[in-house]
Design a protein around this motif. Structure first.
Motif, PDB file in Angstrom:
ATOM      1  N   PRO A  26       0.828  -1.211   0.000  1.00 54.87           N
ATOM      2  CA  PRO A  26       0.000   0.000   0.000  1.00 54.87           C
ATOM      3  C   PRO A  26       0.863   1.262   0.000  1.00 54.87           C
ATOM      4  O   PRO A  26       1.876   1.328   0.703  1.00 54.87           O
ATOM      5  N   ALA A  27       0.490   2.222  -0.839  1.00 58.03           N
ATOM      6  CA  ALA A  27       1.214   3.500  -0.895  1.00 58.03           C
ATOM      7  C   ALA A  27       0.202   4.624  -0.752  1.00 58.03           C
ATOM      8  O   ALA A  27      -0.934   4.522  -1.218  1.00 58.03           O
ATOM      9  N   THR A  28       0.588   5.710  -0.098  1.00 59.09           N
ATOM     10  CA  THR A  28      -0.321   6.836   0.120  1.00 59.09           C
ATOM     11  C   THR A  28       0.035   7.999  -0.811  1.00 59.09           C
ATOM     12  O   THR A  28       1.164   8.124  -1.275  1.00 59.09           O
ATOM     13  N   ILE A  29      -0.959   8.843  -1.055  1.00 58.72           N
ATOM     14  CA  ILE A  29      -0.805  10.012  -1.920  1.00 58.72           C
ATOM     15  C   ILE A  29      -0.476  11.228  -1.056  1.00 58.72           C
ATOM     16  O   ILE A  29      -1.078  11.430   0.004  1.00 58.72           O
ATOM     17  N   SER A  30       0.441  12.060  -1.527  1.00 60.53           N
ATOM     18  CA  SER A  30       0.843  13.228  -0.734  1.00 60.53           C
ATOM     19  C   SER A  30      -0.261  14.288  -0.741  1.00 60.53           C
ATOM     20  O   SER A  30      -1.064  14.366  -1.680  1.00 60.53           O
ATOM     21  N   ASP A  31      -0.271  15.109   0.290  1.00 57.00           N
ATOM     22  CA  ASP A  31      -1.245  16.198   0.364  1.00 57.00           C
ATOM     23  C   ASP A  31      -1.038  17.193  -0.778  1.00 57.00           C
ATOM     24  O   ASP A  31      -2.009  17.767  -1.293  1.00 57.00           O
ATOM     25  N   ASP A  32       0.199  17.413  -1.179  1.00 60.80           N
ATOM     26  CA  ASP A  32       0.472  18.336  -2.283  1.00 60.80           C
ATOM     27  C   ASP A  32      -0.195  17.856  -3.571  1.00 60.80           C
ATOM     28  O   ASP A  32      -0.757  18.654  -4.331  1.00 60.80           O
ATOM     29  N   THR A  33      -0.133  16.549  -3.817  1.00 61.38           N
ATOM     30  CA  THR A  33      -0.769  15.989  -5.019  1.00 61.38           C
ATOM     31  C   THR A  33      -2.285  16.157  -4.950  1.00 61.38           C
ATOM     32  O   THR A  33      -2.925  16.544  -5.935  1.00 61.38           O
ATOM     33  N   LYS A  34      -2.856  15.897  -3.779  1.00 63.65           N
ATOM     34  CA  LYS A  34      -4.315  16.039  -3.618  1.00 63.65           C
ATOM     35  C   LYS A  34      -4.738  17.477  -3.917  1.00 63.65           C
ATOM     36  O   LYS A  34      -5.706  17.718  -4.650  1.00 63.65           O
ATOM     37  N   ARG A  35      -4.014  18.428  -3.358  1.00 63.48           N
ATOM     38  CA  ARG A  35      -4.365  19.841  -3.565  1.00 63.48           C
ATOM     39  C   ARG A  35      -4.212  20.232  -5.034  1.00 63.48           C
ATOM     40  O   ARG A  35      -5.062  20.934  -5.596  1.00 63.48           O
ATOM     41  N   ALA A  36      -3.128  19.785  -5.645  1.00 62.27           N
ATOM     42  CA  ALA A  36      -2.876  20.149  -7.044  1.00 62.27           C
ATOM     43  C   ALA A  36      -3.963  19.603  -7.964  1.00 62.27           C
ATOM     44  O   ALA A  36      -4.430  20.299  -8.879  1.00 62.27           O
ATOM     45  N   LEU A  37      -4.397  18.374  -7.740  1.00 61.52           N
ATOM     46  CA  LEU A  37      -5.419  17.775  -8.603  1.00 61.52           C
ATOM     47  C   LEU A  37      -6.798  18.363  -8.329  1.00 61.52           C
ATOM     48  O   LEU A  37      -7.588  18.582  -9.259  1.00 61.52           O
ATOM     49  N   LEU A  38      -7.093  18.633  -7.056  1.00 64.00           N
ATOM     50  CA  LEU A  38      -8.379  19.276  -6.740  1.00 64.00           C
ATOM     51  C   LEU A  38      -8.477  20.646  -7.410  1.00 64.00           C
ATOM     52  O   LEU A  38      -9.556  21.067  -7.855  1.00 64.00           O
ATOM     53  N   ALA A  39      -7.336  21.339  -7.509  1.00 60.53           N
ATOM     54  CA  ALA A  39      -7.321  22.689  -8.082  1.00 60.53           C
ATOM     55  C   ALA A  39      -7.659  22.691  -9.573  1.00 60.53           C
ATOM     56  O   ALA A  39      -8.168  23.690 -10.085  1.00 60.53           O
ATOM     57  N   VAL A  40      -7.384  21.586 -10.274  1.00 62.67           N
ATOM     58  CA  VAL A  40      -7.643  21.574 -11.724  1.00 62.67           C
ATOM     59  C   VAL A  40      -8.977  20.929 -12.079  1.00 62.67           C
ATOM     60  O   VAL A  40      -9.429  21.021 -13.217  1.00 62.67           O
ATOM     61  N   MET A  41      -9.623  20.276 -11.109  1.00 64.72           N
ATOM     62  CA  MET A  41     -10.887  19.582 -11.382  1.00 64.72           C
ATOM     63  C   MET A  41     -12.087  20.505 -11.282  1.00 64.72           C
ATOM     64  O   MET A  41     -12.066  21.487 -10.554  1.00 64.72           O
ATOM     65  N   ASP A  42     -13.145  20.138 -11.994  1.00 56.92           N
ATOM     66  CA  ASP A  42     -14.428  20.829 -11.865  1.00 56.92           C
ATOM     67  C   ASP A  42     -15.392  19.962 -11.062  1.00 56.92           C
ATOM     68  O   ASP A  42     -16.470  19.585 -11.542  1.00 56.92           O
ATOM     69  N   ALA A  43     -14.995  19.586  -9.866  1.00 55.43           N
ATOM     70  CA  ALA A  43     -15.875  18.781  -9.018  1.00 55.43           C
ATOM     71  C   ALA A  43     -17.083  19.606  -8.603  1.00 55.43           C
ATOM     72  O   ALA A  43     -16.967  20.819  -8.378  1.00 55.43           O
ATOM     73  N   PRO A  44     -18.267  18.989  -8.504  1.00 56.43           N
ATOM     74  CA  PRO A  44     -19.483  19.736  -8.147  1.00 56.43           C
ATOM     75  C   PRO A  44     -19.355  20.413  -6.784  1.00 56.43           C
ATOM     76  O   PRO A  44     -18.777  19.859  -5.854  1.00 56.43           O
TER      77      PRO A  44
END
Length: 686
Positions: A26-44
């Protein structure tokens, strides 16, 4: 476990917080990656509507929706056929759709007071289409062709749709049922050396360099075009393009675009199919118009700047199709837009003609097309629709043993939230464009229907994360369009395949891909022909792997070492030792299956590649239980050089290596005829 706000937001947007890496850990995703991807998405965001923008029902699922909220809602359903239904429902109670509603796309309108919401209702079958002969248990074979690699006495230096028609005729005459193709997607005619079919400018339009100019009536009847065609300079360029060992895209493009501009003038003056062309333009709508505008602007800018590629290198005011400068250019260059639209029409016509020929020849599959996983960053698609494509991210693959930093394909991902908000229309349009005029569609990296590895733009691939896609909905739409187009679906499921998608693909009637090199048991033994699943296509190799000769003689390993792909001599030695074991296991499998004579040598180390061994490998493949078998002309000809070396850009001339001989000579070769006759006999043994 309680999630913090960042993890909650990431999870709600479909970003996986963890994954299983190549080591099974199991590997975890960094908080920086989460923030960067959330910033480019058009999530509702904000309050959700009473019903989602789209609801998909498949097979015999219960067709009910439950409006969220309180009070009475009035609903109206308009079927795809125009039939209307009305009713009312209380918030929180189920709304059952009218009975006997046919499969297809319907519109549900929900009202409460002055408020109104719309939901697209999609009713889909459970499984994709399957041609009758395959349904009845027959096994068929065909050729897997990188179209541009074909040599012939007719083409202008790269394979074209005229060659494809001739290839179909020859394959059918020898008992084959289809010709499988590389992606035919639109590339960059003004920058023809950008040649990868897997990094297109659009997946909805065709590569216009595949047009067979010689067969155009207006070209044949144009005095200006014929004068140019018969000039000494043109003949020299043509000969240069034809004899080149590698596809000389620049020369081919220069010849074809010049010839087509002369032909366009003739068509405008007295072309007999003006009405059909204009109808094509109307049906293509804005998408075709801006594809043509992109090609026109690219051609104009390339004249001024040889290095300019894609809209990302254009001035600020030109980086979106809707900007004022672009609109002004379109108004002033209507003829140029018409010209590039006309090239798309010609390409569609000629490809459709190939499909019709395959049907006249009685082929059940006929043609199969290949759908690339995405488009390039500076493409016409991203220029037209920057909301749909997330330019702040790139698709790739996480680190594994062979690539410790992972892979970055530089392809911006489609935003699943935008797709859903649009009722999946972008996905539907994509399937319709690629399922026309063919009997099968191969979906590259089919795991992308479930999840894709998103990498924040500018980061290395190890900084990415998996983003979920609405796989159940996408598979349902795939089945619906497959049935409507009578087009079966093949999923490229090589590499690491998530366990959860295997049964989903199988239950949807999507064919798996079985490559000979990979079909080994844990102990190294190769699977016998009867162990191949019926719902699959078998092949010796792919465009990313060595040919039969290249594999047996380990030429791919020597080439990889020469190109600097292996860090140190020890890696090469390890791979060579592994290859020797694979060769012995394969030879053992050939003997066990009876593909080789009992008296034939049993030590792989003492056998070089030979026509007899090549024939045995083809017999083995022909005996597999897979319903489809795809064979590469490179293997019929004993070629050893690959068409593509993954992991290289400048080091190797990918997507350029031609076949070693012409179509005419290849099919006249006795060895090729004997080999394909043996394949046809083997396929009939069900």
């Amino acid at each position: 476990m309680t999630l913090n706000k960042l993890d909650q937001a990431a999870q709600a947007a479909g970003i996986a917080l963890r994954f299983i890496n190549a080591n099974g850990e199991p590997a975890t995703i960094s908080d920086d990656t989460k923030r960067a991807l959330l910033a480019v998405m058009d999530a509702p965001t904000g309050k959700a509507p009473p019903l989602p923008p789209v609801q998909v029902f498949r097979g015999r699922m219960q067709r009910q929706l439950t409006p969220q909220g309180s009070g009475e809602f009035h609903w109206q359903l308009i079927s795809e056929q125009g039939k209307q239904f009305h009713g009312s429902v209380q918030g929180g109670e189920p709304l059952t759709l009218p009975p006997r509603l046919p499969q297809g796309y319907h519109q549900l309108i929900l009202r409460k007071g002055r408020q109104q919401w719309q939901t697209r209702i999609i009713l889909a079958p459970r499984r994709c289409y399957l041609p009758a002969p395959l349904e009845q248990g027959e096994k068929r074979w065909g050729a897997l062709v990188q179209l541009y690699t074909l040599r012939s006495e007719h083409n202008w230096g790269m394979g074209d749709f005229g060659d494809l028609e001739r290839m179909l005729e020859q394959v059918a005459a020898l008992g084959g049922d289809f010709v499988g193709l590389n992606p035919l997607h639109a590339l960059y005619p003004a920058q023809p050396e950008m040649a990868s079919p897997y990094s297109p400018t659009s997946r909805r339009w065709l590569n216009v360099l595949y047009i067979d100019v010689s067969q155009l009536t207006d070209f044949q009847q144009s005095h200006a075009a014929q004068r140019w065609w018969n000039s000494a300079k043109t003949r020299r360029m043509l000969e240069k393009a034809r004899v080149s060992e590698w596809v000389d895209y620049s020369t081919v493009a220069e010849l074809k675009i010049h010839a087509l501009r002369l032909t366009w003038q003739a068509f405008r003056q007295h072309g007999v199919q003006q009405e059909a062309f204009q109808q094509f333009v109307v049906e293509g709508g804005e998408h075709l118009r801006y594809q043509a505008a992109f090609d026109g602007i690219q051609a104009e800018r390339h004249t001024d700047d040889q290095q300019a590629w894609g809209w990302t290198g254009w001035p600020e005011g030109w980086r979106n199709a809707q900007q004022a400068e672009v609109q002004q250019w379109c108004t002033q260059h209507e003829d140029e837009i018409q010209f590039w639209s006309w090239l798309q029409w010609l390409a569609q016509q000629q490809f459709a003609q190939c499909w019709q020929r395959s049907q006249q020849l009685g082929m059940a599959v006929g043609l199969y097309r290949d759908l690339a996983v995405g488009v390039a960053q500076g493409s016409a698609e991203t220029w037209q629709d920057p909301q749909l494509y997330k330019l702040g991210a790139s698709v790739g693959a996480p680190p594994d043993r062979l690539g410790p930093l992972g892979q970055n394909w530089s392809l911006p991902p489609l935003d699943p939230h935008v797709m859903r908000a649009r009722g999946y229309q972008p996905f539907i349009d994509l399937l319709r464009a690629n399922m026309r005029d063919c009997g099968a569609l191969r979906i590259d990296h089919v795991m992308g229907l479930l999840r894709l590895w998103w990498i924040p733009w500018g980061e290395t691939a190890d900084k990415g994360a998996y983003v979920a896609y609405p796989v159940q909905d996408l598979l349902a739409i795939l089945a619906l369009e497959s049935q409507r187009h009578r087009c079966m679906v093949i999923g490229e499921d090589l590499g690491t395949v998530p366990a959860e998608i295997v049964s989903l693909l199988r239950n949807s009637g999507i064919f798996s891909w079985k490559v000979l090199w990979f079909e080994q048991h844990r102990d190294g033994r190769y699977r016998q022909p009867e162990e191949y699943p019926r719902q699959s296509i078998a092949s010796a190799s792919t465009h990313d792997l060595p040919t039969l000769t290249g594999f047996w003689e380990a030429g791919d390993l020597l080439l990889g070492n020469k190109l600097g792909l292996y860090p140190g001599e020890s890696v090469l030695q390890s791979l060579q030792q592994q290859r020797e074991k694979q060769k012995q296991a394969l030879l053992d499998a050939l003997h066990q299956a009876g593909a080789l004579a009992k008296s034939s040598g049993k030590q792989a180390a003492k056998r070089g590649m030979s026509p007899a061994l090549n024939l045995a490998m083809h017999r083995f493949l022909a005996a597999t239980d897979s319903a489809l078998l795809g064979l590469q002309p490179e293997d019929w000809l004993g070629m050893d050089s690959p068409v593509n070396v993954p992991g290289t850009v400048e080091q190797y001339p990918n997507w350029r290596r031609k076949l070693s001989t012409t179509l005419e000579a290849m099919f006249a070769e006795g060895e090729v005829q004997r080999l394909l006759k043996a394949v046809s006999i083997g396929r009939k043994r069900v």
